[in-house]
Structures are given as C-alpha cells and as structure tokens.
Design an enzyme around this catalytic site. Structure first.
Site, PDB file in Angstrom:
ATOM      1  N   ASP A 169     -22.428  66.351 -88.895  1.00  0.00           N
ATOM      2  CA  ASP A 169     -22.976  65.047 -88.503  1.00  0.00           C
ATOM      3  C   ASP A 169     -24.106  64.657 -89.449  1.00  0.00           C
ATOM      4  O   ASP A 169     -24.686  65.527 -90.079  1.00  0.00           O
ATOM      5  CB  ASP A 169     -23.635  65.167 -87.115  1.00  0.00           C
ATOM      6  CG  ASP A 169     -22.634  65.006 -86.014  1.00  0.00           C
ATOM      7  OD1 ASP A 169     -21.510  64.584 -86.312  1.00  0.00           O
ATOM      8  OD2 ASP A 169     -22.990  65.331 -84.877  1.00  0.00           O
TER       9      ASP A 169
ATOM     10  N   TRP B 236     -24.870  86.305 -48.046  1.00  0.00           N
ATOM     11  CA  TRP B 236     -24.742  87.427 -47.129  1.00  0.00           C
ATOM     12  C   TRP B 236     -23.647  87.122 -46.105  1.00  0.00           C
ATOM     13  O   TRP B 236     -23.582  86.024 -45.579  1.00  0.00           O
ATOM     14  CB  TRP B 236     -26.088  87.665 -46.435  1.00  0.00           C
ATOM     15  CG  TRP B 236     -26.043  88.761 -45.434  1.00  0.00           C
ATOM     16  CD1 TRP B 236     -25.842  90.084 -45.675  1.00  0.00           C
ATOM     17  CD2 TRP B 236     -26.215  88.624 -44.019  1.00  0.00           C
ATOM     18  NE1 TRP B 236     -25.865  90.783 -44.504  1.00  0.00           N
ATOM     19  CE2 TRP B 236     -26.093  89.918 -43.462  1.00  0.00           C
ATOM     20  CE3 TRP B 236     -26.446  87.548 -43.170  1.00  0.00           C
ATOM     21  CZ2 TRP B 236     -26.203  90.154 -42.097  1.00  0.00           C
ATOM     22  CZ3 TRP B 236     -26.555  87.783 -41.809  1.00  0.00           C
ATOM     23  CH2 TRP B 236     -26.441  89.081 -41.288  1.00  0.00           C
TER      24      TRP B 236
ATOM     25  N   ASP C 284     -26.407 106.305 -40.341  1.00  0.00           N
ATOM     26  CA  ASP C 284     -26.981 105.146 -41.037  1.00  0.00           C
ATOM     27  C   ASP C 284     -28.477 105.042 -40.722  1.00  0.00           C
ATOM     28  O   ASP C 284     -29.123 106.015 -40.288  1.00  0.00           O
ATOM     29  CB  ASP C 284     -26.193 103.882 -40.662  1.00  0.00           C
ATOM     30  CG  ASP C 284     -26.201 102.820 -41.734  1.00  0.00           C
ATOM     31  OD1 ASP C 284     -27.194 102.074 -41.810  1.00  0.00           O
ATOM     32  OD2 ASP C 284     -25.225 102.733 -42.518  1.00  0.00           O
ATOM     33  N   ASP C 285     -29.027 103.875 -40.901  1.00  0.00           N
ATOM     34  CA  ASP C 285     -30.450 103.588 -40.722  1.00  0.00           C
ATOM     35  C   ASP C 285     -30.968 104.115 -39.371  1.00  0.00           C
ATOM     36  O   ASP C 285     -30.272 104.028 -38.361  1.00  0.00           O
ATOM     37  CB  ASP C 285     -30.603 102.059 -40.770  1.00  0.00           C
ATOM     38  CG  ASP C 285     -32.033 101.614 -40.949  1.00  0.00           C
ATOM     39  OD1 ASP C 285     -32.923 102.470 -40.956  1.00  0.00           O
ATOM     40  OD2 ASP C 285     -32.246 100.399 -41.091  1.00  0.00           O
TER      41      ASP C 285
ATOM     42  N   ARG D 164     -37.165  90.719 -43.978  1.00  0.00           N
ATOM     43  CA  ARG D 164     -36.700  91.766 -43.053  1.00  0.00           C
ATOM     44  C   ARG D 164     -37.837  92.751 -42.747  1.00  0.00           C
ATOM     45  O   ARG D 164     -37.647  93.950 -42.744  1.00  0.00           O
ATOM     46  CB  ARG D 164     -35.491  92.515 -43.612  1.00  0.00           C
ATOM     47  CG  ARG D 164     -34.586  93.069 -42.509  1.00  0.00           C
ATOM     48  CD  ARG D 164     -33.599  94.110 -42.998  1.00  0.00           C
ATOM     49  NE  ARG D 164     -32.691  94.487 -41.923  1.00  0.00           N
ATOM     50  CZ  ARG D 164     -32.074  95.649 -41.841  1.00  0.00           C
ATOM     51  NH1 ARG D 164     -32.223  96.562 -42.767  1.00  0.00           N
ATOM     52  NH2 ARG D 164     -31.291  95.910 -40.843  1.00  0.00           N
TER      53      ARG D 164
ATOM     54  N   TRP E  98     -27.017 104.163 -50.307  1.00  0.00           N
ATOM     55  CA  TRP E  98     -28.276 103.683 -50.917  1.00  0.00           C
ATOM     56  C   TRP E  98     -28.354 102.186 -50.689  1.00  0.00           C
ATOM     57  O   TRP E  98     -27.645 101.427 -51.340  1.00  0.00           O
ATOM     58  CB  TRP E  98     -28.270 104.024 -52.405  1.00  0.00           C
ATOM     59  CG  TRP E  98     -29.497 103.657 -53.177  1.00  0.00           C
ATOM     60  CD1 TRP E  98     -30.115 102.441 -53.236  1.00  0.00           C
ATOM     61  CD2 TRP E  98     -30.246 104.521 -54.037  1.00  0.00           C
ATOM     62  NE1 TRP E  98     -31.193 102.487 -54.076  1.00  0.00           N
ATOM     63  CE2 TRP E  98     -31.297 103.755 -54.593  1.00  0.00           C
ATOM     64  CE3 TRP E  98     -30.131 105.864 -54.412  1.00  0.00           C
ATOM     65  CZ2 TRP E  98     -32.214 104.283 -55.493  1.00  0.00           C
ATOM     66  CZ3 TRP E  98     -31.046 106.389 -55.308  1.00  0.00           C
ATOM     67  CH2 TRP E  98     -32.080 105.607 -55.835  1.00  0.00           C
ATOM     68  N   ASP E  99     -29.228 101.783 -49.781  1.00  0.00           N
ATOM     69  CA  ASP E  99     -29.299 100.379 -49.390  1.00  0.00           C
ATOM     70  C   ASP E  99     -30.448  99.665 -50.096  1.00  0.00           C
ATOM     71  O   ASP E  99     -31.347 100.314 -50.682  1.00  0.00           O
ATOM     72  CB  ASP E  99     -29.475 100.300 -47.864  1.00  0.00           C
ATOM     73  CG  ASP E  99     -28.734  99.129 -47.256  1.00  0.00           C
ATOM     74  OD1 ASP E  99     -28.594  98.100 -47.936  1.00  0.00           O
ATOM     75  OD2 ASP E  99     -28.316  99.236 -46.086  1.00  0.00           O
TER      76      ASP E  99
ATOM     77  N   ASN F  91     -32.356  95.987 -48.998  1.00  0.00           N
ATOM     78  CA  ASN F  91     -32.184  94.841 -48.107  1.00  0.00           C
ATOM     79  C   ASN F  91     -33.185  93.706 -48.284  1.00  0.00           C
ATOM     80  O   ASN F  91     -33.453  92.964 -47.344  1.00  0.00           O
ATOM     81  CB  ASN F  91     -32.207  95.333 -46.649  1.00  0.00           C
ATOM     82  CG  ASN F  91     -30.936  96.104 -46.311  1.00  0.00           C
ATOM     83  OD1 ASN F  91     -29.851  95.742 -46.756  1.00  0.00           O
ATOM     84  ND2 ASN F  91     -31.063  97.166 -45.546  1.00  0.00           N
TER      85      ASN F  91
ATOM     86  N   CYS G 134     -25.234  99.819 -51.525  1.00  0.00           N
ATOM     87  CA  CYS G 134     -25.180  98.766 -50.516  1.00  0.00           C
ATOM     88  C   CYS G 134     -26.410  97.898 -50.702  1.00  0.00           C
ATOM     89  O   CYS G 134     -27.459  98.378 -51.132  1.00  0.00           O
ATOM     90  CB  CYS G 134     -25.202  99.418 -49.129  1.00  0.00           C
ATOM     91  SG  CYS G 134     -25.281  98.248 -47.766  1.00  0.00           S
TER      92      CYS G 134
ATOM     93  N   ASP H 293     -21.443  92.997 -45.183  1.00  0.00           N
ATOM     94  CA  ASP H 293     -21.753  93.354 -43.795  1.00  0.00           C
ATOM     95  C   ASP H 293     -20.757  92.712 -42.844  1.00  0.00           C
ATOM     96  O   ASP H 293     -20.683  93.089 -41.672  1.00  0.00           O
ATOM     97  CB  ASP H 293     -23.175  92.903 -43.429  1.00  0.00           C
ATOM     98  CG  ASP H 293     -24.215  93.937 -43.854  1.00  0.00           C
ATOM     99  OD1 ASP H 293     -23.821  95.073 -44.175  1.00  0.00           O
ATOM    100  OD2 ASP H 293     -25.410  93.607 -43.866  1.00  0.00           O
TER     101      ASP H 293
END
Ligand code: GLA
Length: 728
Positions: A55, A200, A367-368, A444, A478-479, A481, A527, A549
């Site tokens: 150009d 989520w 779990d948790d 959270r 291994w989360d 959040n 996770c 989830d």
C-alpha cells in the site's frame, strides 16, 4: 528427515506424515512464514510470502531489494512490535532506551534429534527416535535480546510443538511486554473458528463462527485457565465437517492467563497468536537472564475435526501425560462429595466402602472435609492435618479399614488456598495474595496463597508430605476453587510485580512436580470447581481432570463432546451421581465415556433394580476399558446439532472392535432406525454382539446399523444404549 533446511532457497520445512510447515530466511535475515497445510514435496516456496500488494502507506526497509516486501504485509514467523508490522505482534520488548520497538533477525539454526524439556514448565516429551527439533536463533540488534524459536516435529503424529526462549544478551535490563509462544499465518479469512466457552456447571460449549475482519481474542486473566474459554482453538474451512476437510487445531500447554488472538487484516489474511496473556504481564530480564515461554501444540488434519481430535487424544497420552497412570488401568472409584459433602466420619466412610465393595468398586475417595476444622466451606483450608474428631483413630486407621475391605484409598486437597479462619492464615496472614494497601476479595470464603513464594510452597509441600508419606494413599484430587484478585506478591519488588501471574503458575507447577516426584505411584486427578482448569498443562502432571461439577448426563453430553475436541476421554473425570433425572443406565453410558466412577451414597441412593444396573456397568467398565480409553473416538451426532439425541463411537486401534453409544435426550420425531458408523475396516466382518448378526464394515459405515427394534416412543427421556461389534 522431518526437518530440513534448503540451502539454496533458505527454506525450512517441517514435515509430518500429512502436513508441511515452511518458512524462510529472507533478505536482511527476516524470518518470513510461507506455508502450513497439506504435505508438499517442493522447497522453492518463496512466492507464498506475497499476500497482497504494497500500500502507499506501507513502510519498507530500503536495504531489501524487493519492491513488494513490506513488514506491513508479509507473514512472519515471530512478528514483532513497532518496526513496520501493524498487526498484533508476538514479541514486544521495552529496552534500556525506554521504547518498545522490537525487530528480530535470523542469526543461526540447529537441527537435532529429540525433544528438549522446558525448564519449570509442563511440555511434551519424546523417546529416542520419536522427534526432531529445530532451534532458530534470532537477535534484536539494538537491545541484544535473543529469541530462539523452538519447533519439534513428532515422527508418528501430524503435530508441531512450538515455544520461544528469550535471553537478554544486551547490557541493559529489558522488559518483555508480549512474549507469545506461537504465531500461525493463514493465507485466507474464509475460515471458521471453533472454540470452547462456558462457565461453572456448563463448561465446554462448542462455538463455530466465521472469521471477520479485526481482532478476536479468547483469553483468561483469572490467574487460572478458567472455564470461560479453553486455551484451544481450531480453524476450519466452512465446508469442513467432522470427518472431512482441512483443520488447523491449536492448544496451549499452560494453566494461567493465556490469550489466543486472531487478527484478520484488511487483505483477508489471518494471524493467530497463542501465548501468555500480555494483560498483566511484564517480565524483566537483567543482562544474561532468560525466559522460556510455555509450549503451543499445532495439529493439522485433512480429515476433519474428528481426525484432529483423535490426533490430540493419542498424542497427549503418548507425549504429554507423564504419569505412570496415563496408559494404565485406573481403579474404579467412589467419591464422597455428593454422597456426604462435609457430613461424614470414619464409620460413614467405611460404610460407603462396604456397600461400594459389593458393587465392584475399587477405591474410596474421601473428598473435602477431612482436615483442620473443615466442617463446612467457611474454614480450615491451609490446615492439612487430620481432623481426628471426625476420623476417630486417625487416617491410617481409616485407611486400614478401607483397605481391609479390598478398596484403595484416595484423598482431596486444595493446596493453593487458605481460609481466613485457619491456623495457617492466623500464623501467616501475609501469605495470602493481596496488593499493597488493599484488602483481598473473598471468593468461596477463601483466599489464594502466594505460590510465587518458595517458603509458602515449602510449607504446603511439607504438610502434604507428612500425610502422604505416613499413610497408604493411592490417589489425590487436587482442587482449586477460586481465582486470583488483587494480584501482587509481598516479596517481589515493584518493577517485578508484572511477573506475578506467570510466577504463580510456575509455583503451582513446582509444587505439583514435587508432589508427583515424591509420590510417583499416586494417581493425581486435577479439579477446579469442576473443569475450570481443564488444560494441557494440568494433564502433564494429572492424567485425569474432573470435567464439571455438573454430573447430569444430559448436560454432560455437551460438556464432554466439547472437551473431546482436544482432550482424551481417558482424561475426562466423569461419575454416576444421584443428581439427575436420567436413569442410572444413562448416567453410566455417559460417565463411561470418561474416567468412570460413582459419586453417591451407595447405601441409600440406589434401588435394588439400580444396583443390578450398576453391577452391569462395572462389568462393562472392565470389558470396554481399553476400547474406550485407548481406542479412536468418533463423534457421530453432536448433542448441540441434534436436539433429540447424541451418538458417538469407539474403534479399537486394530479395528477389530467397535462400541456405539446413543443417548436420547428428547422424544425424536423421526424414526432414527439407523446410523452410519465410522472408522471401521470396510472389508472386515463385524458381529453385533447382542443380536449375533454379521455385517461388513462397509455396510455398517454406509448402510448403517440396525436400530429398528428400538422403541423411541416409550423410551425418550434420558434413555440410552450401547452396541458392541466384534470382528468375526
Ligand atoms: C469443588 C469440586 C467438587 C468438590 C468440592 C469440595 O467444587 O469441584 O468436586 O471436591 O470442591 O469442596
């Protein structure tokens, strides 16, 4: 040789079984991109660098004896900022003089066998004889910054991986403001972009749209990948389908702030950059220091999106997942989360295990809720020692009781997080991420630990090590959040705060590396509130990732179909839960096209009839394990395209076995008495195991399978079936 350099034309060619990638060293040592597509025999490809005419406003370099060459127009291998290319740039370095003009030129190259690892980063790997690597060294003459472009070609896959090593070879500190990992220059805009967006509980929605002029960016600046956009993208011709046509698939091996930027310029050509998101990224390099970008994976397919996906699947299991579990049969698990949430003790878990054992389940995952004062999600994160009020007699005693029933034992962690109501936070409030003078936001009820700090990582490692080394633990979830806000580290000087986000990811990788190295036999599942960190970086450490989830199988169809565009079925965490209107049978059919497991109270949430269904599912899980996890996946009818049903299929590598799966979402108006299979050997004779009838592969692929006996009128809401074909 997959990688060659043609001395006469100065052309690099990277050939895979089906594709060619080419670029050249042009006058004045510009690295000009030429081609990426179907395999070519030629090496004189330089005419491909002309993509539109000069150009009147196009800048040019008077030293180049070519009237048609302008950085404004030419496709580049690693485009830079401010030196005549006005499109999005892959590299921008602010030098000692304060400007950010960056201009790299070729210096030298080397080609060698093998695949280098990338320091501190997850990356693909190869055994001897499986890969060849090209390193192209370039330099910016003013700042002295060297950019080494790394390309690896894999012997058996239509895959090229790319990354860049940057080194400050100058005398003044510089700041990297953009340092992408790859650039792909496609000569047309007549392409659709396919990408995965979500949130989520609703991850991996597939979106396909035509490219338009301007810049499109899919990205994360959450500190983690996020489920909003996955770091995967594919470009396909509008006519490309599941099983035909060209596709260029791209995925980023990274778990933090990423960007995939696509610019269609006004000449109708397309530039795609993939790398660390430049927003909130400033990396200072002192003289002599270097920086390695994460790795990008490029897959070319001339047989549609399906073949692209199958390449990613097998390639990742062979060359990315480093866990010994990548290709090993994993224990069938039951997880306590949806069964009990925080409301459990040792006796309840043992009761779960007792019932689970009767169903043939092989591992209990706690779990948790097992640590500190974690009786709800308000407190306890960071205190990774056993709550003996809940687990009376301690963890070892619980594990002994579970093991005595013949089940393995797994445990949950969220190592990057801390609740303000925890001993760890009370002792080290400064370990939670917050910018100077600001409060941290809460999400959270928790904060994020400053993983850029070694002392923080050491503390968490030691806490985890104590539990893992003193107890017989076979699995970790291994989360992660929440995401990062008010990002800064108390230990970084002001001029290095721009490094925070990438250093955070490096810190997480370091901790994962230490845990998986210290406990190589533990199966790690990643996770992040479901699939909010579902990426190839995590796959390097964890061969499976909890996909969502949301465990409802009808919703999961879209989520898992989407994820399968890039990620293997063997990586997709999927469980049968009580959380659905669909039958247990259908929950099983969908979860089986994932890692498979259960997440319900086995004492109270299954009727006697459903127990029988579960026993059959467990038998099917064993029978089809290899076929599903290591076979080829064919997406036959996508749940996003057909409102009534979804069909998919697996074929064994030797094509001697196939498994067809169908889920009916709504009562269909049509008969749907047949569907054509894919990927079979046309000349082999396949027997329908259920009816004993034999068909040629050709007939099953072109005439379709016989579903006339199926009564959709009575079985339309969340019903399903599988059909197994074996070669006679
Ligand atoms: C996240 C995970 C769930 C569960 C909970 C525990 O939401 O996705 O599977 O582990 O955390 O708090």
């Amino acid at each position: 040789m997959p990688i060659t350099f043609d001395q006469q034309h100065h052309v690099f060619k990277l050939d895979t079984s089906v594709s060619t990638y080419a670029f050249m060293v042009y006058q004045e040592n510009y690295l000009v991109h030429l081609y990426y597509g179907a395999k070519l025999p030629d090496t004189d490809l330089s005419y491909l660098m002309y993509r539109g005419k000069f150009d009147s406003l196009s800048p040019y370099n008077p030293k180049v004896e070519d009237l048609f060459f302008s950085p404004d127009i030419q496709p580049f291998e690693y485009p830079t900022n401010g030196a005549g290319d006005f499109r999005i740039s892959a590299l921008s370095v602010r030098g000692g003089s304060g400007d950010a003009v960056t201009d790299i030129r070729y210096v030298s190259h080397k080609i060698y066998d093998g695949k280098p690892s990338l320091p501190g980063l997850p990356a693909t790997f190869a055994q001897e004889g499986q890969a060849q690597t090209l390193e192209v060294e370039t330099v910016d003459a003013v700042t002295g910054v060297k950019s080494t472009l790394l390309y690896t070609v894999f012997e058996d896959y239509p895959v090229i991986t790319r990354s860049v090593r940057l080194e400050n070879g100058g005398e003044a500190p510089v700041v990297l403001e953009r340092a992408y990992s790859s650039c792909v220059e496609l000569p047309t805009m007549d392409l659709d972009m396919v990408h995965l967006w979500g949130k989520w509980w609703n991850e991996n929605n597939t979106e396909r749209r035509a490219l338009q002029h301007g810049i499109t960016s899919i990205q994360s600046k959450r500190g983690m990948t996020g489920s909003n956009h996955n770091p995967f993208v594919a470009f396909a011709h509008p006519s490309t389908t599941e099983e035909s046509g060209e596709v260029w698939g791209m995925n980023f091996i990274y778990s933090g702030n990423f960007a995939i930027d696509t610019e269609v310029d006004t000449r109708g050509t397309t530039r795609v950059l993939m790398g660390i998101n430049p927003t909130d990224f400033r990396w200072r390099l002192e003289p002599g220091e270097s920086f390695q970008t994460p790795e990008a994976v490029l897959v070319y397919s001339d047989k549609g999106l399906g073949a692209m996906s199958r390449t990613f699947h097998h390639f990742y299991l062979d060359h990315l997942c480093r866990s010994e579990w990548a290709k090993k049969k994993r224990p069938l698990l039951i997880n306590s989360w949806e069964a009990a949430f925080f409301d459990f003790d040792d006796d309840k878990l043992v009761a779960f295990a007792q019932e689970a054992k009767k169903l043939g389940i092989e591992m209990l995952v706690m779990d948790d809720g097992w640590f500190g004062t974690r009786n709800d999600d308000l407190r306890g994160l960071g205190d990774w020692y056993v709550n003996e009020k809940k687990l009376k007699g301690g963890l070892s005693h619980l594990i002994e009781r579970v093991n005595a029933l013949g089940l393995k034992f797994g445990i949950w962690y969220e190592p990057e997080m801390v609740n303000p109501d925890s001993d760890l936070y009370r002792a080290h409030p400064d370990w939670a991420i917050r910018a100077k003078g600001r409060e941290h936001s809460i999400s959270r009820y928790q904060c994020v630990l400053d993983m850029t700090r070694k002392d923080v990582r050491d503390n968490i490692f030691q806490q985890m090590y104590n539990v893992l080394s003193q107890n017989k633990i076979d699995y970790i979830k291994w989360d992660c959040n929440r995401n990062i806000t008010e990002a800064a580290s108390a230990t970084l000087p002001p001029e290095r705060q721009g490094e925070f986000f990438h250093r955070y990811v490096l810190g997480v990788y370091d901790l994962m590396d230490r845990i998986t190295t210290a406990f190589p036999h533990i199966l790690l599942e990643n996770c992040s509130s479901g699939g909010c960190r579902f990426d190839a970086g995590m796959l390097y450490y964890a061969p499976q990732i909890w996909t969502s989830d949301c465990t409802d199988p009808i919703e999961r169809l879209t989520i898992q179909f989407g994820a399968s565009l890039c990620y293997p079925v063997a990586a997709m965490g999927a469980h049968v839960s009580a959380n659905s209107r669909a039958s247990v049978k259908t929950r099983g059919v969908v979860a089986m096209s994932g890692t498979f497991g259960y997440e319900l109270d086995p004492r109270t949430e299954l009727t006697d009839e459903e127990r029988e269904v579960v026993l059959q599912q467990v038998a099917d899980y064993h029978k089809y394990y290899d076929l599903i996890h290591f076979g080829d996946l064919y997406r036959l009818t996508a749940p996003t395209e057909n409102p009534y049903l979804a069909d998919w299929q697996f074929v064994s590598p030797d094509k001697n076995e196939a498994l067809f799966c169908r889920v009916i979402m709504r009562r269909p108006p049509n008969l749907y008495q047949s569907v054509c299979l894919a990927g079979l050997d046309p000349d082999k004779i396949y027997v329908d195991e259920e009816t004993g009838k034999a068909y040629s592969g050709a007939l099953l692929m072109h005439g379709g399978i016989d579903l006339s006996a199926y009564d959709y009128a009575n079985n339309y809401d969340g019903d399903s079936f599988m059909k197994h074909f074996v070669v006679r």
